[in-house]
Structures are given as C-alpha cells and as structure tokens.
Design a protein around this motif. Structure first.
Motif, PDB file in Angstrom:
ATOM      1  N   LEU A  94       0.850  -1.179   0.000  1.00  0.00           N
ATOM      2  CA  LEU A  94       0.000   0.000   0.000  1.00  0.00           C
ATOM      3  C   LEU A  94       0.887   1.230   0.000  1.00  0.00           C
ATOM      4  O   LEU A  94       2.098   1.143   0.226  1.00  0.00           O
ATOM      5  CB  LEU A  94      -0.914   0.005   1.223  1.00  0.00           C
ATOM      6  N   SER A  95       0.294   2.388  -0.189  1.00  0.00           N
ATOM      7  CA  SER A  95       1.069   3.624  -0.177  1.00  0.00           C
ATOM      8  C   SER A  95       1.603   3.900   1.231  1.00  0.00           C
ATOM      9  O   SER A  95       1.022   3.478   2.231  1.00  0.00           O
ATOM     10  CB  SER A  95       0.215   4.800  -0.657  1.00  0.00           C
ATOM     11  N   GLN A 113       1.620   6.299   4.009  1.00  0.00           N
ATOM     12  CA  GLN A 113       0.519   7.228   4.229  1.00  0.00           C
ATOM     13  C   GLN A 113       0.372   7.602   5.681  1.00  0.00           C
ATOM     14  O   GLN A 113       1.020   7.037   6.562  1.00  0.00           O
ATOM     15  CB  GLN A 113      -0.787   6.594   3.735  1.00  0.00           C
ATOM     16  N   ARG A 166       2.830   1.976   6.508  1.00  0.00           N
ATOM     17  CA  ARG A 166       2.645   1.240   5.260  1.00  0.00           C
ATOM     18  C   ARG A 166       2.504  -0.240   5.585  1.00  0.00           C
ATOM     19  O   ARG A 166       3.163  -0.762   6.473  1.00  0.00           O
ATOM     20  CB  ARG A 166       3.828   1.420   4.319  1.00  0.00           C
ATOM     21  N   ILE A 211      -6.760   9.959   3.575  1.00  0.00           N
ATOM     22  CA  ILE A 211      -5.455   9.343   3.332  1.00  0.00           C
ATOM     23  C   ILE A 211      -4.557  10.405   2.706  1.00  0.00           C
ATOM     24  O   ILE A 211      -4.874  10.948   1.655  1.00  0.00           O
ATOM     25  CB  ILE A 211      -5.549   8.137   2.363  1.00  0.00           C
ATOM     26  N   GLU A 212      -3.465  10.706   3.368  1.00  0.00           N
ATOM     27  CA  GLU A 212      -2.426  11.544   2.771  1.00  0.00           C
ATOM     28  C   GLU A 212      -1.323  10.594   2.318  1.00  0.00           C
ATOM     29  O   GLU A 212      -0.623  10.005   3.139  1.00  0.00           O
ATOM     30  CB  GLU A 212      -1.877  12.548   3.776  1.00  0.00           C
ATOM     31  N   ARG A 213      -1.210  10.413   0.999  1.00  0.00           N
ATOM     32  CA  ARG A 213      -0.199   9.507   0.451  1.00  0.00           C
ATOM     33  C   ARG A 213       1.121  10.253   0.311  1.00  0.00           C
ATOM     34  O   ARG A 213       1.204  11.271  -0.378  1.00  0.00           O
ATOM     35  CB  ARG A 213      -0.662   8.967  -0.903  1.00  0.00           C
ATOM     36  N   GLN A 273       4.065   8.404  -0.503  1.00  0.00           N
ATOM     37  CA  GLN A 273       4.783   7.665  -1.542  1.00  0.00           C
ATOM     38  C   GLN A 273       3.849   6.563  -2.021  1.00  0.00           C
ATOM     39  O   GLN A 273       3.173   5.921  -1.204  1.00  0.00           O
ATOM     40  CB  GLN A 273       6.060   7.065  -0.961  1.00  0.00           C
ATOM     41  N   ASP A 274       3.789   6.348  -3.337  1.00  0.00           N
ATOM     42  CA  ASP A 274       2.851   5.364  -3.870  1.00  0.00           C
ATOM     43  C   ASP A 274       3.401   4.749  -5.140  1.00  0.00           C
ATOM     44  O   ASP A 274       3.858   5.467  -6.036  1.00  0.00           O
ATOM     45  CB  ASP A 274       1.503   6.038  -4.146  1.00  0.00           C
ATOM     46  N   ARG A 322      -0.555   7.556  -7.241  1.00  0.00           N
ATOM     47  CA  ARG A 322      -1.703   8.203  -6.606  1.00  0.00           C
ATOM     48  C   ARG A 322      -1.315   9.277  -5.589  1.00  0.00           C
ATOM     49  O   ARG A 322      -2.145   9.689  -4.792  1.00  0.00           O
ATOM     50  CB  ARG A 322      -2.570   7.140  -5.909  1.00  0.00           C
ATOM     51  N   THR A 323      -0.065   9.758  -5.603  1.00  0.00           N
ATOM     52  CA  THR A 323       0.329  10.788  -4.628  1.00  0.00           C
ATOM     53  C   THR A 323      -0.088  12.151  -5.087  1.00  0.00           C
ATOM     54  O   THR A 323      -0.390  12.399  -6.212  1.00  0.00           O
ATOM     55  CB  THR A 323       1.844  10.773  -4.377  1.00  0.00           C
TER      56      THR A 323
END
Length: 122
Positions: free
Chosen positions: A42-43, A45, A87, A112-114, A116-117, A121-122
């Motif tokens: 997953l990202s 986050q 993560r 959700i604050e991403r 790194q993805d 999706r960031t």
C-alpha cells in the motif's frame, strides 16, 4: 454451541495492491479485512482523523511505522496512532491478510495523505 450464518453480502473492493472488505461500520469505528498480493504494498501514508489497529490473520506482513520497518507473523499486531506514517507490504510469495480496526471522528477513504505510492496516486 451455536453457529453463525452470514446473511449480509460483503463487497470486495479491488485495488492494484490487493483488496479490502468492510466488515462492520458504526459511529467512531470501522472494521475491514485487507488482502495484499505477493510483492505488493500500500502507499506510505498517514491519516488526519483516525487511528488504526492491525492484526495479521494470514501470511507475514511487513509494516512500516515512521522510521521502523518490521515483520508481523499471523497473530502479530500493531497500533497506528493518529497522524503516524505507516505502510502495509507483502514481501513474500504468499498472500497476506489483516484485520484493520479504525477509530476516529471520520473514517472515509479520502482521509489518506499519500506520501509515496507505487501506483501514481500521490
């Protein structure tokens, strides 16, 4: 001893890294099953409005919490504090599944604050 029959259909939501199912949701908490495909993650986050508790039910999960990275076997668990960077990853060749319990004032998927993805999706 009585048996429990599931009468509710639970919808599985697919993601590039795997899937999740919402098992239960009420004011202030939500329970999800999450599956992560081999080699996926997953990202990286954090959440502004919720904390989480993870319990591994299948496979060995790799967990990032802030600057720490560690593995959790089946039965292993961890807490993710409000705002903590985290993560969930599967670095094995077997599926990983967890139960996630969310607690907070808002439990929407858009909290959700991403950071790194792998999927842009960031």
């Amino acid at each position: 001893m009585s048996s429990i029959t599931r009468t509710q259909t639970i919808e599985r939501t697919m993601r590039p890294w795997g899937w999740y199912e919402t098992i239960s949701e009420e004011s202030g908490n939500k329970v999800k099953r999450i599956g992560v495909h081999p080699g996926q993650q997953l990202s990286l986050q954090r959440h502004a409005q919720r904390a989480e508790h993870w319990v591994v039910t299948r496979g060995t999960a790799t967990v990032t919490l802030d600057d720490s990275v560690f593995e959790l076997p089946p039965g292993g668990h961890c807490d993710i504090a409000l705002g903590q960077v985290h993560r969930l990853a599967n670095r094995t060749q077997e599926p990983v599944e967890i139960v996630e319990v969310q607690f907070g004032s808002y439990l929407g998927e858009d909290d959700i604050e991403r950071l790194q993805d792998d999927y842009g999706r960031t």
